[in-house]
Design an enzyme around this catalytic site. Structure first.
Site, PDB file in Angstrom:
ATOM      1  N   ASN A  11     -11.463  -2.963 -36.810  1.00 43.21           N
ATOM      2  CA  ASN A  11     -11.021  -1.668 -37.327  1.00 43.21           C
ATOM      3  C   ASN A  11     -10.781  -1.854 -38.817  1.00 43.21           C
ATOM      4  O   ASN A  11      -9.770  -2.425 -39.229  1.00 43.21           O
ATOM      5  CB  ASN A  11      -9.725  -1.271 -36.593  1.00 43.21           C
ATOM      6  N   ARG A  90     -14.309   0.515 -34.690  1.00 45.71           N
ATOM      7  CA  ARG A  90     -13.704   1.847 -34.758  1.00 45.71           C
ATOM      8  C   ARG A  90     -14.303   2.574 -35.960  1.00 45.71           C
ATOM      9  O   ARG A  90     -14.290   2.057 -37.082  1.00 45.71           O
ATOM     10  CB  ARG A  90     -12.198   1.725 -34.948  1.00 45.71           C
ATOM     11  N   HIS A 179      -8.141  10.296 -33.268  1.00 43.84           N
ATOM     12  CA  HIS A 179      -7.367   9.514 -32.288  1.00 43.84           C
ATOM     13  C   HIS A 179      -7.953   9.649 -30.887  1.00 43.84           C
ATOM     14  O   HIS A 179      -7.232   9.552 -29.895  1.00 43.84           O
ATOM     15  CB  HIS A 179      -5.885   9.977 -32.224  1.00 43.84           C
ATOM     16  N   ARG A 240       0.972  12.143 -44.883  1.00 48.21           N
ATOM     17  CA  ARG A 240       0.059  13.301 -44.931  1.00 48.21           C
ATOM     18  C   ARG A 240       0.831  14.584 -44.669  1.00 48.21           C
ATOM     19  O   ARG A 240       1.744  14.606 -43.833  1.00 48.21           O
ATOM     20  CB  ARG A 240      -1.052  13.150 -43.895  1.00 48.21           C
ATOM     21  N   GLU A 383      -5.889   1.511 -28.241  1.00 44.83           N
ATOM     22  CA  GLU A 383      -7.181   1.978 -28.753  1.00 44.83           C
ATOM     23  C   GLU A 383      -8.203   0.847 -28.767  1.00 44.83           C
ATOM     24  O   GLU A 383      -9.380   1.072 -28.506  1.00 44.83           O
ATOM     25  CB  GLU A 383      -6.990   2.530 -30.175  1.00 44.83           C
TER      26      GLU A 383
END
Ligand code: AMP
Length: 393
Positions: A11, A90, A179, A240, A383
């Site tokens: 990732n 990813r 996600h 964010r 994940e």
């Protein structure tokens, strides 16, 4: 080694490279870790290999040196007897094209480069990670697993923005959602916790971490999600802003004299929990400051829980009812406060939190009372395992 398959999951972020090596016969992780501060002077390489923790500080000018340093650690430990059969990557944005994981080809790599138009902070780093790993492992399959893929088939009315249709079509401007590996993993685990088939359930999955997104999962499929064309939309996050009136962008560009990079930086890196609290983007520090009476930290914390509740309410309507609400990611898994606060005003749905299970349990579990109409669960996300499973598939 028998018939097992060893999958390396990577990732790549702009200045980081996370890795995880899986033995897929047992679905166990043999080694995991992360290189951080790549290209920023002294970098950190931390890992846990077969239970042993390692930490090094060394210069890692690019992702190439970072991957080499990771491989050196792996070869000195687990890899000398473990071949790598495949590498799973990813990739944040699959654009309008990719609704499933794919074997990486030149065309796929070009597409990932191209879809940087939607994910300028993520896709270039993901593509760099893939190119670096393909040079290191030229003879094994590399698979791209997209964060957007799980949401690929959300209905048109849930993904269209209210701008001229021709422009949406021309540029692929629509809600993509992110996600995906996490939402699909925790939804499937929730079905197992409920001892009911996923294909018969209405679940709201709440991934609340540095990045936060909420997803409405109907019969195992995403039907709506809070993030948008980019991971900036929806709930406020660590740094964010989440959903804001687009006119704020115009106003700030004019009055604060910000160009494209300036406004992108402000909305992605200086906003959210950090921007409101002025304390930190790290929720543990926000909680601490809020408990000590810091009003802005309280405000940031309250906006986060309020936003999550708003989406749960919206998705109860989208799904026409809810069987389960699932909390995951750093904050969702660990903050008893956030879960209690979010659930405190869901009594209209029949949610009854079991405060003992919420506060004192650990790991994957049900945290609602037996008579709660909606089952509330905590499921630590994984994940990386989802990416490894996709790579094998
Ligand atoms: P993630 O992006 O999933 O790694 O989540 C990172 C976020 O989870 C950060 O804001 C952390 O402060 C938060 N977090 C991690 N552990 C805890 C904890 N024990 N309590 C509250 N928040 C936590």
């Amino acid at each position: 080694m028998g018939d097992t398959v060893f999958v390396l999951v990577l990732n790549a972020g702009s200045s980081s490279l996370k890795f995880n090596l899986f033995d897929m016969a047992k679905e166990t992780s043999l080694a995991e870790g992360m290189a951080e501060r790549i290209g920023l002077g002294e970098a950190n390489l931390t890992s846990t290999i077969e239970g042993n923790k390692h930490r090094e500080t060394l210069p890692l000018p690019t992702h190439k040196e970072a991957l080499e340093a990771i491989l050196e650690q792996l070869r000195a430990t687990v890899l000398h007897e473990t071949p790598i059969h495949a590498v799973g990557h990813r990739v944040v944005h699959g654009g309008p094209k990719y609704g499933d994981s794919v074997l990486v080809t030149d065309e796929v790599l070009q597409d990932i480069d191209h879809f940087a138009m939607y994910a300028p902070l993520h896709n270039p780093a993901n593509a760099l990670g893939i190119r670096t790993a393909m040079a290191a492992f030229p003879n094994v399959p590399h698979v791209a697993v997209f964060d957007t893929a799980f949401h690929h088939n959300i209905p048109d009315h849930a993904r269209i923005y209210g701008i001229p249709y021709e422009i949406s079509q021309k540029y692929g401007i629509r809600r993509y959602g992110f996600h995906g590996s996490s939402h699909s993993y925790v939804a499937a685990r929730t079905a197992i916790l409920l001892c009911r088939p996923l294909r018969a359930l209405k679940i709201v999955t709440c991934h609340i971490g540095n990045g936060t997104s909420i997803c409405a999962v109907h019969n195992g499929k995403s039907v709506d999600t809070s993030m948008g064309m980019t991971p900036l939309q929806g709930v406020i996050m660590g740094t964010r802003c989440g959903t804001i009136d687009p006119s704020v962008v115009e106003m700030l560009m004019e009055y604060e004299h910000l160009d494209y990079n300036g406004i992108t930086d402000l909305l992605n890196k200086k906003s959210g929990l950090l921007g409101i609290s002025g304390v930190s983007s790290d929720f543990r520090e926000i909680e601490r400051a809020a408990e000590q009476g810091n009003d802005r930290a309280r405000l940031a914390r309250d906006l986060l829980t309020y936003n999550v509740r708003q989406y749960i309410g919206a998705y109860a309507t989208v799904l026409d009812g809810v069987d389960a609400i699932t909390f995951t990611a750093g904050i969702g898994t660990h903050s008893t406060f956030v879960r209690a606060k979010v659930c405190s005003k869901l009594s209209f749905l029949g949610v009854k939190l079991d405060h003992e299970a919420n506060e004192h349990g650990t790991g994957e579990r049900i945290i609602s009372t037996p008579d709660s109409r909606v089952t509330v669960t905590v499921v630590p996300t994984n994940e990386e395992l989802m990416i490894a499973r996709e790579t094998v598939r």
